[in-house]
Design a protein around this motif. Structure first.
Motif, mmCIF file in Angstrom:
data_model
loop_
_atom_site.group_PDB
_atom_site.id
_atom_site.type_symbol
_atom_site.label_atom_id
_atom_site.label_comp_id
_atom_site.label_asym_id
_atom_site.label_seq_id
_atom_site.Cartn_x
_atom_site.Cartn_y
_atom_site.Cartn_z
ATOM 1 N N UNK A 1 0.734 -1.346 -0.116
ATOM 2 C CA UNK A 1 -0.167 0.120 -0.027
ATOM 3 C C UNK A 1 0.807 1.262 -0.064
ATOM 4 N N UNK A 2 0.606 2.260 -0.780
ATOM 5 C CA UNK A 2 1.247 3.368 -0.868
ATOM 6 C C UNK A 2 0.342 4.789 -0.286
ATOM 7 N N UNK A 3 0.951 5.488 0.342
ATOM 8 C CA UNK A 3 0.290 6.424 1.360
ATOM 9 C C UNK A 3 1.093 7.523 0.997
ATOM 10 N N UNK A 4 0.231 8.916 0.769
ATOM 11 C CA UNK A 4 0.973 10.021 0.680
ATOM 12 C C UNK A 4 0.094 11.246 1.505
ATOM 13 N N UNK A 5 0.651 11.870 2.462
ATOM 14 C CA UNK A 5 0.149 12.697 3.186
ATOM 15 C C UNK A 5 0.206 14.134 2.750
ATOM 16 N N UNK A 6 -0.848 15.141 2.808
ATOM 17 C CA UNK A 6 -0.935 16.172 2.329
ATOM 18 C C UNK A 6 -1.687 17.543 3.093
ATOM 19 N N UNK A 7 -1.560 18.544 3.118
ATOM 20 C CA UNK A 7 -2.129 19.576 3.877
ATOM 21 C C UNK A 7 -1.876 20.170 4.885
ATOM 22 N N UNK A 8 -0.663 19.875 5.382
ATOM 23 C CA UNK A 8 -0.066 20.665 6.625
ATOM 24 C C UNK A 8 -0.094 22.034 6.419
ATOM 25 N N UNK A 9 0.267 22.845 7.403
ATOM 26 C CA UNK A 9 0.639 24.324 7.147
ATOM 27 C C UNK A 9 0.889 24.816 8.768
ATOM 28 N N UNK A 10 0.724 26.385 8.719
ATOM 29 C CA UNK A 10 1.104 27.156 9.813
ATOM 30 C C UNK A 10 -0.430 27.729 10.418
ATOM 31 N N UNK A 11 -0.911 27.366 11.578
ATOM 32 C CA UNK A 11 -2.126 27.819 11.744
ATOM 33 C C UNK A 11 -2.019 28.441 13.307
ATOM 34 N N UNK A 12 -2.740 29.121 14.028
ATOM 35 C CA UNK A 12 -2.881 29.691 15.077
ATOM 36 C C UNK A 12 -3.673 28.858 16.053
ATOM 37 N N UNK A 13 -3.210 28.761 17.381
ATOM 38 C CA UNK A 13 -3.980 28.125 18.337
ATOM 39 C C UNK A 13 -5.522 28.458 18.184
ATOM 40 N N UNK A 14 -6.370 27.477 18.348
ATOM 41 C CA UNK A 14 -7.577 27.516 18.356
ATOM 42 C C UNK A 14 -8.356 27.277 16.897
ATOM 43 N N UNK A 15 -7.462 27.466 15.999
ATOM 44 C CA UNK A 15 -7.908 27.219 14.554
ATOM 45 C C UNK A 15 -8.099 25.884 14.156
ATOM 46 N N UNK A 16 -8.619 25.530 13.102
ATOM 47 C CA UNK A 16 -8.722 24.253 12.509
ATOM 48 C C UNK A 16 -8.156 24.119 11.298
#
Length: 129
Positions: A1-16
């Motif tokens: 099985x191959x997996x690829x994660x994406x979507x990370x970033x910089x956010x502030x506390x309390x954010x989603x």
């Protein structure tokens, strides 16, 4: 099985923030797909990854680590072979590289990382205070 994660970033506390995992290579109905995380540069590489959440592909049940229970939600899209981790009320201690991984459905409710056979590269989530 191959997996690829994406979507990370910089956010502030309390954010989603939502991160995604694309899964390919096998029929997934015999697998469990999970998320783990690790703070960059902290602890031993791989073995100190913290369990976050997992979903049993066929049975559909989901389970979470204690530190994210009630704030994070794991979902899957059978048609797209995607797994999502919706993270709400983020805290600075949620900062880390988030990895998705696949293991056999027989994992049950295990949070043991060595039960997962295939891993994707991580995506970095940074939560500022």
């Amino acid at each position: 099985v191959q997996l690829q994660a994406s979507g990370g970033g910089l956010v502030q506390a309390g954010d989603s923030l939502s991160v995604s995992c694309t899964v390919s290579g096998r029929t997934l109905n015999k697998y469990t797909v999970g998320w783990f995380r690790q703070v960059p540069g902290k602890g031993r590489e791989f073995v100190d990854r913290e369990f976050v959440a997992a979903v049993a592909w066929s049975a559909g049940y989901r389970y979470y680590g204690d530190s994210v229970q009630g704030r994070f939600t794991i979902t899957k899209d059978n048609a797209k072979n995607m797994v999502y981790l919706q993270m709400n009320s983020l805290k600075p201690e949620d900062t880390g590289v988030y990895y998705c991984a696949a293991g056999p459905a027989s994992l049950g409710y295990s949070t043991f990382l060595f039960g997962y056979d295939d891993w994707g590269q991580g995506t970095l989530v940074t939560v500022s205070s």
